[in-house]
Write a protein that holds these residues in place. Structure first.
Motif, PDB file in Angstrom:
ATOM      1  N   TYR A 218       0.817  -1.210   0.000  1.00 35.85           N
ATOM      2  CA  TYR A 218       0.000   0.000   0.000  1.00 35.85           C
ATOM      3  C   TYR A 218       0.858   1.270   0.000  1.00 35.85           C
ATOM      4  O   TYR A 218       0.403   2.324   0.436  1.00 35.85           O
ATOM      5  CB  TYR A 218      -0.909   0.016   1.235  1.00 35.85           C
ATOM      6  N   THR A 219       2.078   1.210  -0.474  1.00 35.02           N
ATOM      7  CA  THR A 219       2.999   2.339  -0.355  1.00 35.02           C
ATOM      8  C   THR A 219       2.627   3.526  -1.230  1.00 35.02           C
ATOM      9  O   THR A 219       3.069   4.650  -0.973  1.00 35.02           O
ATOM     10  CB  THR A 219       4.424   1.881  -0.707  1.00 35.02           C
ATOM     11  N   HIS A 220       1.823   3.327  -2.280  1.00 33.77           N
ATOM     12  CA  HIS A 220       1.513   4.404  -3.221  1.00 33.77           C
ATOM     13  C   HIS A 220       0.158   5.051  -2.962  1.00 33.77           C
ATOM     14  O   HIS A 220      -0.217   5.967  -3.701  1.00 33.77           O
ATOM     15  CB  HIS A 220       1.542   3.876  -4.663  1.00 33.77           C
ATOM     16  N   PHE A 221      -0.551   4.607  -1.958  1.00 39.30           N
ATOM     17  CA  PHE A 221      -1.906   5.117  -1.740  1.00 39.30           C
ATOM     18  C   PHE A 221      -1.914   6.610  -1.417  1.00 39.30           C
ATOM     19  O   PHE A 221      -2.867   7.316  -1.748  1.00 39.30           O
ATOM     20  CB  PHE A 221      -2.595   4.342  -0.620  1.00 39.30           C
ATOM     21  N   GLY A 222      -0.891   7.091  -0.740  1.00 35.24           N
ATOM     22  CA  GLY A 222      -0.838   8.504  -0.380  1.00 35.24           C
ATOM     23  C   GLY A 222      -0.836   9.419  -1.587  1.00 35.24           C
ATOM     24  O   GLY A 222      -1.249  10.583  -1.496  1.00 35.24           O
ATOM     25  N   GLU A 223      -0.380   8.918  -2.744  1.00 37.92           N
ATOM     26  CA  GLU A 223      -0.354   9.707  -3.967  1.00 37.92           C
ATOM     27  C   GLU A 223      -1.658   9.598  -4.757  1.00 37.92           C
ATOM     28  O   GLU A 223      -1.889  10.377  -5.684  1.00 37.92           O
ATOM     29  CB  GLU A 223       0.800   9.242  -4.861  1.00 37.92           C
ATOM     30  N   MET A 224      -2.521   8.653  -4.379  1.00 40.13           N
ATOM     31  CA  MET A 224      -3.726   8.373  -5.156  1.00 40.13           C
ATOM     32  C   MET A 224      -4.982   8.945  -4.525  1.00 40.13           C
ATOM     33  O   MET A 224      -5.977   9.164  -5.221  1.00 40.13           O
ATOM     34  CB  MET A 224      -3.869   6.856  -5.330  1.00 40.13           C
ATOM     35  N   VAL A 225      -4.982   9.168  -3.214  1.00 39.16           N
ATOM     36  CA  VAL A 225      -6.159   9.684  -2.515  1.00 39.16           C
ATOM     37  C   VAL A 225      -5.733  10.851  -1.633  1.00 39.16           C
ATOM     38  O   VAL A 225      -4.539  11.101  -1.421  1.00 39.16           O
ATOM     39  CB  VAL A 225      -6.833   8.588  -1.665  1.00 39.16           C
ATOM     40  N   ASP A 226      -6.738  11.547  -1.095  1.00 36.04           N
ATOM     41  CA  ASP A 226      -6.443  12.711  -0.257  1.00 36.04           C
ATOM     42  C   ASP A 226      -5.694  12.332   1.014  1.00 36.04           C
ATOM     43  O   ASP A 226      -4.803  13.057   1.463  1.00 36.04           O
ATOM     44  CB  ASP A 226      -7.749  13.423   0.115  1.00 36.04           C
ATOM     45  N   GLU A 227      -6.077  11.198   1.614  1.00 40.98           N
ATOM     46  CA  GLU A 227      -5.455  10.798   2.880  1.00 40.98           C
ATOM     47  C   GLU A 227      -5.352   9.281   2.952  1.00 40.98           C
ATOM     48  O   GLU A 227      -6.277   8.574   2.560  1.00 40.98           O
ATOM     49  CB  GLU A 227      -6.269  11.321   4.061  1.00 40.98           C
TER      50      GLU A 227
END
Length: 311
Positions: A218-227
């Motif tokens: 899940y390392t890229h989730f911060g770039e895909m959603v607001d939080e």
């Protein structure tokens, strides 16, 4: 719609044809040959004739029932049973209820409807605060073939599970402090970050908040959603941090085990489509909604021969 109401509305084959005709005309008939939208109804042939080129469109053309040789009553009864019962129904049981001699057509009919459910749900995305985790569902596999253990086992189908989840002021259960909205369940080939990222991008609005454990996938989730709220979760704390994802996984596993006993990895997505479709419309009239979906989507389910225990 309960059983008494269903039998009152659809007592015979003609009533089913009339209802399907009205749904299709409400959607609009488009000629496959010239694109004209003006047609004559040909009652004796159960179809429409194009006013421009004379091309004929059958009653079931372009729907999930396209090319079927089964009576429309079978389809309507199947849709009713899939949408009115708390749990699903197996092809073996439906075959007994219909009194049909052959198993294969009934099995195919159910999977075409499940595929239509999945296509309908794919139009929508999740938003708000969303719990996300993986689930591992037991599937049929070749016992003689070499297999891995753990998360990469061939005996398990890897499923990415997402659930809209929001805090409630007065929870009805002490162990669940959040309220669930809509859910999505997607079978994935592997647990690599790029595979999961593709599913998340197609399923979740960018203005959302993702709540997950501390997995390295899940390392890229911060770039895909607001939080992105990520934390290492102890096993005893899972029900507090990600309550609804694991309730959904448990209920889906129990339903598959109770009704089908075992399924193949190839068909797992269809069964999850049905589970999610019924869950997301738990407060709606599911019969009418599935009828509309059945008219809008032509099936792409391939005709294959399976053993009777394929459920």
């Amino acid at each position: 719609m309960n059983l008494i109401e269903f039998t009152r509305h659809f007592p015979n084959e003609d009533a089913c044809k009339t209802h399907l005709k009205s749904l299709r005309e409400r959607q609009g008939i488009v000629c496959n040959k010239c694109g004209c939208e003006h047609h004559y109804w040909k009652g004796l042939r159960n179809g429409w004739e194009c006013k421009c080129c004379g091309h004929r469109t059958s009653l079931t053309c372009g729907t999930v029932m396209h090319g079927t040789k089964l009576p429309l009553m079978y389809w309507f009864i199947s849709i009713h049973l899939l949408t009115s019962t708390k749990k699903t129904i197996s092809a073996c049981e439906l075959q007994r209820q219909l009194g049909h001699k052959r198993y294969q057509p009934v099995w195919e009919m159910l999977h075409k409807l499940r595929e239509a459910m999945g296509k309908r749900d794919s139009r929508y995305t999740l938003e708000g605060e969303i719990e996300l985790d993986e689930g591992f569902f037991t599937v049929d596999y070749d016992a003689d073939a070499p297999k891995h253990r753990g998360r990469g086992s061939e005996a398990k189908s890897k499923v990415l599970v997402m659930a809209e989840s929001m805090n409630v002021e007065y929870p009805t259960r002490r162990d669940v402090q959040r309220q669930v909205g809509h859910i999505k369940m997607q079978v994935i080939e592997n647990l690599r970050a790029e595979t999961i990222d593709d599913v998340v991008m197609d399923s979740i609005e960018p203005q959302s908040t993702l709540i997950t454990d501390g997995s390295t996938s899940y390392t890229h989730f911060g770039e895909m959603v607001d939080e992105h709220r990520s934390q290492v979760i102890q096993p005893r704390e899972v029900g507090k941090v990600l309550p609804w994802v694991h309730i959904v996984i448990s209920n889906a596993k129990r339903e598959i085990l109770d009704v089908f006993h075992s399924v193949s990895n190839e068909l797992m997505q269809n069964y999850l489509n049905e589970f999610c479709y019924r869950f997301n419309r738990r407060y709606c009239d599911k019969f009418d909604r599935l009828m509309v979906a059945s008219v809008e989507y032509q099936n792409s389910f391939m005709h294959r021969v399976y053993a009777k225990n394929a459920a």
